[in-house]
Scaffold this motif. Structure first.
Motif, mmCIF file in Angstrom:
data_model
loop_
_atom_site.group_PDB
_atom_site.id
_atom_site.type_symbol
_atom_site.label_atom_id
_atom_site.label_comp_id
_atom_site.label_asym_id
_atom_site.label_seq_id
_atom_site.Cartn_x
_atom_site.Cartn_y
_atom_site.Cartn_z
ATOM 1 N N ASP A 207 21.701 36.962 -10.382
ATOM 2 C CA ASP A 207 22.609 37.926 -9.377
ATOM 3 C C ASP A 207 21.461 38.822 -8.753
ATOM 4 O O ASP A 207 21.568 38.919 -7.437
ATOM 5 C CB ASP A 207 24.126 39.468 -9.423
ATOM 6 N N TYR A 209 18.907 38.343 -8.587
ATOM 7 C CA TYR A 209 17.568 37.437 -7.765
ATOM 8 C C TYR A 209 18.290 37.059 -6.157
ATOM 9 O O TYR A 209 17.339 35.967 -5.427
ATOM 10 C CB TYR A 209 16.457 36.775 -8.615
ATOM 11 N N LEU A 210 19.534 36.802 -6.157
ATOM 12 C CA LEU A 210 20.016 36.139 -4.829
ATOM 13 C C LEU A 210 19.285 35.851 -3.730
ATOM 14 O O LEU A 210 19.641 35.081 -3.004
ATOM 15 C CB LEU A 210 21.527 36.423 -4.610
ATOM 16 N N ASN A 211 18.626 37.230 -3.204
ATOM 17 C CA ASN A 211 17.463 37.056 -1.786
ATOM 18 C C ASN A 211 16.105 36.769 -2.474
ATOM 19 O O ASN A 211 15.871 37.361 -1.372
ATOM 20 C CB ASN A 211 18.265 38.256 -1.292
ATOM 21 N N LYS A 218 15.682 30.430 -1.238
ATOM 22 C CA LYS A 218 16.036 32.213 -1.000
ATOM 23 C C LYS A 218 16.803 32.148 -3.154
ATOM 24 O O LYS A 218 17.475 30.595 -3.379
ATOM 25 C CB LYS A 218 17.382 32.853 -0.712
ATOM 26 N N GLY A 219 16.600 32.759 -3.678
ATOM 27 C CA GLY A 219 17.463 32.601 -5.057
ATOM 28 C C GLY A 219 16.690 31.986 -6.194
ATOM 29 O O GLY A 219 15.691 31.463 -5.779
ATOM 30 N N CYS A 221 18.608 30.202 -8.380
ATOM 31 C CA CYS A 221 19.057 28.873 -8.791
ATOM 32 C C CYS A 221 19.496 28.519 -10.291
ATOM 33 O O CYS A 221 19.241 27.790 -10.826
ATOM 34 C CB CYS A 221 18.829 27.613 -8.322
#
Length: 352
Positions: A207, A209-211, A218-219, A221
């Motif tokens: 969470d 690193y979501l952006n 992005k993220g 996964c």
């Protein structure tokens, strides 16, 4: 072309249960008919109890261009309405295991070899892409690709050119304890709870690193795939194992992500299943003579183009077949896409 595909589909190369070497030997015989200057065949052992796989590499002249197709498929699973190894020919498509991912491309290359004189090019058919990718590193380590400047790695891209994709990191974390009656859970090691707590930590890590990264990557996964144990609601398990994966974006450091997960896991028994780097084409302009104005796309899945790129080869991903048809019952490829791909491969086979 469809005759080639029918034969290739008939070989059971389901990764983990089929025999990929039988297909390798058939392709050795077939490629030999096109009079390569060199023909290399190797049987390669695999880890984790899997049977051997291998590759066949045909070379004409001093190869600057490589065409690569993996010959293995995923297991066929349930839901097929006909034998998955029996090619079904329809008006505008053909149905069978591996038609889209990616034996269709192999058939295109064999058909193209019947129409052009290959020049300074290599064709590599290799196994074990769908579960472990242990064959491509053996090919690279053999130094038989020395001099190759660019590669077309065949995967289902709907005849578009793939230029980038995420990496892949998969890890298992094991926990153990003496087990026992659940009434003693407050004073007994709880492997399944430890696994669940680690899963929550990794979720929080994801969470944060979501952006991270740039669109469309992005993220990270991060996926918690499974937590298994030998316990029950009234039995403290003796063993628990967590399975997880991350897909770092292009430009990210897979080794750092692996180190982060290991640090979060503490004393768990850890095993890295795969640690594959992301991929980005080094120079798209070097493929203009083959693909012209073909649409360029970013890909949602990992390919062995990443391994070739790490070895210094300028690579792209291209092939007939739609990702939405791969890895599912009644897999198919459109005949029109096979025809388009065969034309592009024919251009590549004639050299730069």
């Amino acid at each position: 072309m469809l005759d080639h595909l029918e034969t290739l589909v008939s070989f059971d190369t389901r990764n983990g249960s089929g025999d990929e070497m039988i297909c390798v030997r058939y392709l050795e015989e077939t490629l030999n008919g096109f009079a390569p200057d060199q023909l290399h065949v190797a049987q390669v052992p695999r880890s984790r109890g899997k049977t051997d796989s291998g590759y066949v590499l045909a070379i004409w002249g001093k190869p600057e261009t490589l065409l690569n197709v993996h010959i293995d498929t995923v297991p066929s699973g349930a839901g097929w309405t006909a034998d998955p190894l029996d090619l079904q020919r329809e008006a505008d498509r053909v149905v069978g295991l591996g038609t889209s991912d990616i034996k269709g491309a192999a058939a295109c290359i064999l058909a193209a070899l019947e129409t052009v004189a290959p020049k300074n090019v290599a064709v590599l058919f290799s196994g074990d892409e769908e579960h472990g990718s242990e064959i491509m590193p053996a090919v690279i380590a053999s130094d038989r690709l020395d001099g190759v400047k660019r590669a077309i790695v065949c995967e289902p891209t709907s005849c578009r050119v793939g230029r980038a994709h995420r990496g892949m990191l998969a890890i298992s974390a094991g926990f153990s304890g003496p087990g026992g009656h659940s009434s003693l859970a407050d004073v007994t090691a709880r492997p399944l709870l430890d696994a669940a707590r680690l899963a929550a930590k990794i979720g929080e890590y994801a969470d944060a690193y979501l952006n991270f990264g740039a669109a469309p990557f992005k993220g990270l996964c991060v996926n918690i795939g499974e937590i298994e144990s030998d316990g029950a609601y009234n039995v403290i398990p003796t063993q628990a194992k967590l399975w997880l994966s991350l897909r770092p974006p292009p430009g990210d450091d897979v080794g750092k992500r692996e180190a982060d997960i290991y640090a979060l896991a503490g004393q768990a028994a850890l095993d890295t299943i795969v640690a594959f780097e992301p991929f980005a084409t080094k120079d798209m302009s070097k493929f203009a003579d083959i693909f012209g104005e073909t649409e360029i796309v970013d890909l949602p899945y990992w390919t062995e183009a990443a391994m070739l790129s790490q070895a210094g080869v300028n690579a792209v991903v291209y092939g007939p077949g739609n990702l939405e048809q791969a890895h599912k019952p009644n897999e198919y490829v459109e005949i029109e896409q096979l025809e388009v791909a065969a034309q592009r491969y024919a251009i590549a086979l004639q050299g730069s």
